[in-house]
Design a protein around this motif. Structure first.
Motif, PDB file in Angstrom:
ATOM      1  N   TRP A  66       0.832  -1.214   0.000  1.00 48.63           N
ATOM      2  CA  TRP A  66       0.000   0.000   0.000  1.00 48.63           C
ATOM      3  C   TRP A  66       0.861   1.257   0.000  1.00 48.63           C
ATOM      4  O   TRP A  66       0.603   2.222  -0.700  1.00 48.63           O
ATOM      5  CB  TRP A  66      -0.906   0.029   1.235  1.00 48.63           C
ATOM      6  N   THR A  67       1.868   1.232   0.845  1.00 44.37           N
ATOM      7  CA  THR A  67       2.686   2.424   1.020  1.00 44.37           C
ATOM      8  C   THR A  67       3.811   2.491  -0.006  1.00 44.37           C
ATOM      9  O   THR A  67       4.608   3.426   0.009  1.00 44.37           O
ATOM     10  CB  THR A  67       3.294   2.480   2.442  1.00 44.37           C
ATOM     11  N   GLY A  68       3.868   1.484  -0.885  1.00 47.83           N
ATOM     12  CA  GLY A  68       4.905   1.462  -1.903  1.00 47.83           C
ATOM     13  C   GLY A  68       6.305   1.340  -1.324  1.00 47.83           C
ATOM     14  O   GLY A  68       7.263   1.899  -1.849  1.00 47.83           O
ATOM     15  N   ALA A  69       6.403   0.609  -0.190  1.00 46.09           N
ATOM     16  CA  ALA A  69       7.705   0.463   0.467  1.00 46.09           C
ATOM     17  C   ALA A  69       8.641  -0.373  -0.402  1.00 46.09           C
ATOM     18  O   ALA A  69       8.218  -1.199  -1.192  1.00 46.09           O
ATOM     19  CB  ALA A  69       7.529  -0.188   1.825  1.00 46.09           C
ATOM     20  N   GLU A  70       9.908  -0.105  -0.285  1.00 48.34           N
ATOM     21  CA  GLU A  70      10.938  -0.809  -1.057  1.00 48.34           C
ATOM     22  C   GLU A  70      11.966  -1.364  -0.084  1.00 48.34           C
ATOM     23  O   GLU A  70      12.532  -0.602   0.700  1.00 48.34           O
ATOM     24  CB  GLU A  70      11.587   0.209  -2.008  1.00 48.34           C
ATOM     25  N   PRO A  71      12.254  -2.627   0.031  1.00 50.90           N
ATOM     26  CA  PRO A  71      11.603  -3.722  -0.678  1.00 50.90           C
ATOM     27  C   PRO A  71      10.177  -3.972  -0.184  1.00 50.90           C
ATOM     28  O   PRO A  71       9.768  -3.417   0.826  1.00 50.90           O
ATOM     29  CB  PRO A  71      12.512  -4.910  -0.357  1.00 50.90           C
ATOM     30  N   ASN A  72       9.513  -4.851  -0.920  1.00 56.26           N
ATOM     31  CA  ASN A  72       8.113  -5.159  -0.668  1.00 56.26           C
ATOM     32  C   ASN A  72       7.826  -5.605   0.770  1.00 56.26           C
ATOM     33  O   ASN A  72       6.785  -5.280   1.329  1.00 56.26           O
ATOM     34  CB  ASN A  72       7.700  -6.305  -1.605  1.00 56.26           C
ATOM     35  N   ASP A  73       8.771  -6.355   1.329  1.00 59.69           N
ATOM     36  CA  ASP A  73       8.493  -6.956   2.644  1.00 59.69           C
ATOM     37  C   ASP A  73       9.166  -6.187   3.774  1.00 59.69           C
ATOM     38  O   ASP A  73       9.524  -6.743   4.802  1.00 59.69           O
ATOM     39  CB  ASP A  73       8.925  -8.429   2.656  1.00 59.69           C
ATOM     40  N   ALA A  74       9.312  -4.874   3.583  1.00 61.00           N
ATOM     41  CA  ALA A  74       9.989  -4.068   4.598  1.00 61.00           C
ATOM     42  C   ALA A  74       9.323  -4.179   5.973  1.00 61.00           C
ATOM     43  O   ALA A  74       9.986  -4.126   7.002  1.00 61.00           O
ATOM     44  CB  ALA A  74      10.020  -2.609   4.152  1.00 61.00           C
ATOM     45  N   TYR A  75       8.003  -4.327   5.963  1.00 61.12           N
ATOM     46  CA  TYR A  75       7.289  -4.382   7.246  1.00 61.12           C
ATOM     47  C   TYR A  75       6.947  -5.797   7.681  1.00 61.12           C
ATOM     48  O   TYR A  75       6.229  -5.994   8.651  1.00 61.12           O
ATOM     49  CB  TYR A  75       5.999  -3.553   7.168  1.00 61.12           C
ATOM     50  N   ALA A  76       7.442  -6.790   6.936  1.00 61.32           N
ATOM     51  CA  ALA A  76       7.035  -8.168   7.224  1.00 61.32           C
ATOM     52  C   ALA A  76       7.448  -8.610   8.622  1.00 61.32           C
ATOM     53  O   ALA A  76       6.647  -9.187   9.365  1.00 61.32           O
ATOM     54  CB  ALA A  76       7.609  -9.116   6.177  1.00 61.32           C
ATOM     55  N   VAL A  77       8.709  -8.312   9.005  1.00 59.48           N
ATOM     56  CA  VAL A  77       9.173  -8.753  10.329  1.00 59.48           C
ATOM     57  C   VAL A  77       8.425  -8.013  11.429  1.00 59.48           C
ATOM     58  O   VAL A  77       7.999  -8.605  12.424  1.00 59.48           O
ATOM     59  CB  VAL A  77      10.699  -8.572  10.455  1.00 59.48           C
ATOM     60  N   LEU A  78       8.221  -6.703  11.199  1.00 59.48           N
ATOM     61  CA  LEU A  78       7.457  -5.919  12.177  1.00 59.48           C
ATOM     62  C   LEU A  78       6.055  -6.516  12.342  1.00 59.48           C
ATOM     63  O   LEU A  78       5.566  -6.706  13.464  1.00 59.48           O
ATOM     64  CB  LEU A  78       7.366  -4.469  11.705  1.00 59.48           C
ATOM     65  N   GLY A  79       5.422  -6.825  11.197  1.00 62.20           N
ATOM     66  CA  GLY A  79       4.091  -7.440  11.239  1.00 62.20           C
ATOM     67  C   GLY A  79       4.116  -8.745  12.003  1.00 62.20           C
ATOM     68  O   GLY A  79       3.227  -9.026  12.819  1.00 62.20           O
ATOM     69  N   ALA A  80       5.181  -9.544  11.769  1.00 61.39           N
ATOM     70  CA  ALA A  80       5.294 -10.827  12.459  1.00 61.39           C
ATOM     71  C   ALA A  80       5.414 -10.624  13.961  1.00 61.39           C
ATOM     72  O   ALA A  80       4.786 -11.337  14.748  1.00 61.39           O
ATOM     73  CB  ALA A  80       6.494 -11.602  11.925  1.00 61.39           C
ATOM     74  N   VAL A  81       6.200  -9.633  14.380  1.00 63.47           N
ATOM     75  CA  VAL A  81       6.380  -9.374  15.814  1.00 63.47           C
ATOM     76  C   VAL A  81       5.033  -9.012  16.445  1.00 63.47           C
ATOM     77  O   VAL A  81       4.636  -9.574  17.464  1.00 63.47           O
ATOM     78  CB  VAL A  81       7.409  -8.244  16.050  1.00 63.47           C
TER      79      VAL A  81
END
Lengths: 308, 261
Positions: A66-81
């Motif tokens: 949504w936010t067009g973050a680069e790379p795509n999974d920039a928030y993946a670990v945060l989301g997992a936490v």
């Protein structure tokens, strides 16, 4: 080129150095909280939290797209936490209520976590292949930033797990007594759940969410075969965890094997060997000793062959 | 306020069942009180509600003048020692007797074993005759020895109020003797003791006051009550292993005060 040269070549590669260091700290940290989980008969908590964390990974991915973050999974670990912490607290609440429906509630949480993750990742425009790295580990692609985060989280886990050892042991060993001492049992229980969630997300990198629990539990299972105190079990498990992580990873430098799964298979092999060898080790001691020397015999029996 | 325990019109409901109702009770400093009653009369629930382990649904219970119901955080927890009915052995992870005893040093403010705690723990194990088993894993000890570890875990706190839930149920003779001797010591040191018991057994001479519960209400509060018909005849043999009248003479000999940790 002999094995030693090859090993030196491997160790001088920065990428492999990073993955070795990550495997080492995760191997040390995961069994710390695993010891408390085994003590409270919650060996599968890590598994459940791992499932829920997958939804978090996918949510992070969705936010990233949504936010067009680069790379795509920039928030993946945060989301997992975030998801893992929420999931772990939910499981703790269900456990402490002691409802009979708790079992079913946990099952719903587990399956909802996996299914939710897969659905959300497709909404985010990804495919299941994007999740593979999180499900089975992705040590090879670890960056310096990832490594620093891994070390910081592992340090937090060890600081809490070892620093508050007596209090966390007290609530895990006999919750009712712990409450009668005035200890804030609920706070400590939630602390264990939160640290378990952190452990899951930090181990995700090394063995993947599906095998996270193995890294927390199997070293503890090995350690308790040979120890007789809680303290020694925890420290032995940490050593075993670090050793299997590093050795398992080194094996995959020479053989094309998946690192996460290799580490877990190695740990289970160690368990099998120790379990098989243990009776031989303890045969000499203990067997002859009377476990209750202060107890008098209750009846007199004549020596061997009382019956004529 | 010299009453260590004061219970006023206490009511406890668990689910839809009323376990305790209209309980009034005060225990003064230095008293040794036995809480008796048949199975299901609410003895354990009363003790557990005093400690806030079971929610109180009506009335109040005060420990050291502080309400368990509304001021739980202000209760002086370090002054209270509790021995649960069946000490949890825990599961897979081995833990030594000393490790378990050291958890008794914790309270609401202290989350670590204090300096000198180890020596206190060893002394507490010594006082229950388990000094030589400090490093034995709990699961290798007998039921009676585990019970003594639980008692040591409460004693290491150096409590002013000691609450024990059926400490004599199903334990071996050395444990009964140790316990009777300990109780005499505690009494001589002026420690207030509340014991849930199924039957007085070998500690009968040490008890001055009995509170008998029946169907969740106080049926008797005073001296040692006469046994019900069929329970006190000279030739009455208990089928349960944990009573052991015939051992009484031995236990009396063992009742000689010793110093506590």
């Amino acid at each position: 080129m002999n094995l030693l040269d090859e090993l030196i070549a491997v160790i001088s590669s920065p990428m492999l150095q990073r993955s070795l260091l990550a495997a080492l700290v995760v191997g040390l940290a995961a069994p710390v909280i695993g010891t408390y989980l085994v003590q409270r008969r919650l060996s599968l908590l890590g598994d459940g939290v791992g499932h829920v964390a997958l939804t978090g990974v996918a949510m992070g991915w969705l936010v990233g797209s949504w936010t067009g973050a680069e790379p795509n999974d920039a928030y993946a670990v945060l989301g997992a936490v975030v998801a893992a912490v929420i999931g772990a607290i939910l499981i703790e609440v269900v456990r402490s209520r002691g409802r009979t429906s708790g079992d079913v509630a946990l099952a719903l949480l587990f399956y909802g976590g996996i299914a939710g993750g897969v659905v959300i990742i497709s909404i985010a425009g990804g495919t299941n292949a994007n999740l593979t790295g999180y499900l089975f580990g992705s040590l090879a692609t670890i960056t310096t930033g990832d490594l620093i985060m891994t070390i910081v989280m592992a340090a937090v886990i060890m600081a809490v797990g070892i620093g508050l050892r007596t209090a966390l042991f007290a609530v895990s060993q006999d919750e009712e007594f712990a409450r009668s001492t005035g200890l804030p049992v609920q706070v400590l229980n939630i602390l264990i759940a939160v640290v378990a969630a952190l452990t899951v997300t930090v181990s995700m990198r090394v063995v993947g969410l599906l095998l996270v629990s193995a890294l927390m539990i199997v070293p503890v299972a090995i350690a308790q075969l040979v120890t007789s105190s809680f303290r020694r079990t925890m420290f032995t498990a940490m050593g075993v965890g670090a050793a299997v992580c590093v050795i398992g990873l080194v094996i995959t430098f020479f053989q094309r094997l998946a690192p996460g799964a290799t580490i877990v298979v190695l740990a289970i092999c160690v368990y099998a060997v120790v379990a098989a060898v243990r009776p031989l080790l303890s045969a000499g001691r203990g067997r002859a000793a009377d476990p209750h020397p202060d107890m008098d015999d209750d009846v007199n029996v004549s020596k061997a062959g009382a019956r004529e | 306020m010299s009453d260590l325990i004061s219970v006023t019109d206490l009511r406890v409901d668990l689910g839809s069942a009323t376990i305790l109702r209209g309980i009034n009770l005060t225990v003064g400093e230095g008293e040794v009180v036995a809480l008796l009653g048949a199975n299901g009369s609410g003895k354990s629930t009363l003790m557990r509600s005093l400690l806030g382990l079971v929610p109180i649904t009506g009335g109040d219970a005060r420990l050291f003048g502080t309400s368990v119901r509304t001021q739980r955080r202000q209760i002086p927890w370090p002054r209270i020692g509790y021995v649960p009915q069946r000490a949890a052995v825990g599961s897979g992870i081995p833990a030594t007797a000393l490790e378990v005893v050291l958890t008794g040093l914790l309270n609401d403010r202290r989350w670590h074993v204090p300096r000198g705690g180890r020596a206190r723990g060893l002394a507490a194990l010594e006082s229950v005759d388990l000094g030589d088993r400090a490093n034995s894993p709990l699961h290798q000890l007998s039921g009676g020895q585990q019970q003594r570890v639980a008692i040591a875990r409460a004693l290491v706190r150096r409590p002013d109020l000691l609450l024990l839930d059926e400490p004599m149920a199903g334990v071996d003779r050395p444990t009964q003797q140790t316990f009777a001797r300990l109780l005499a010591t505690l009494q001589s040191e002026g420690i207030t003791v509340g014991i849930v018991l199924h039957e007085l057994g070998p500690i009968r001479p040490l008890i001055q006051r009995c509170v008998v519960l029946r169907h969740g209400q106080v049926a008797h509060d005073g001296g040692i009550p006469a046994p019900a018909p069929g329970h006190g005849d000279a030739d009455h043999e208990h089928v349960h292993l944990d009573h052991g009248h015939h051992e009484r003479a031995d236990v009396h000999e063992a009742v000689t005060p010793r110093s506590l940790p």
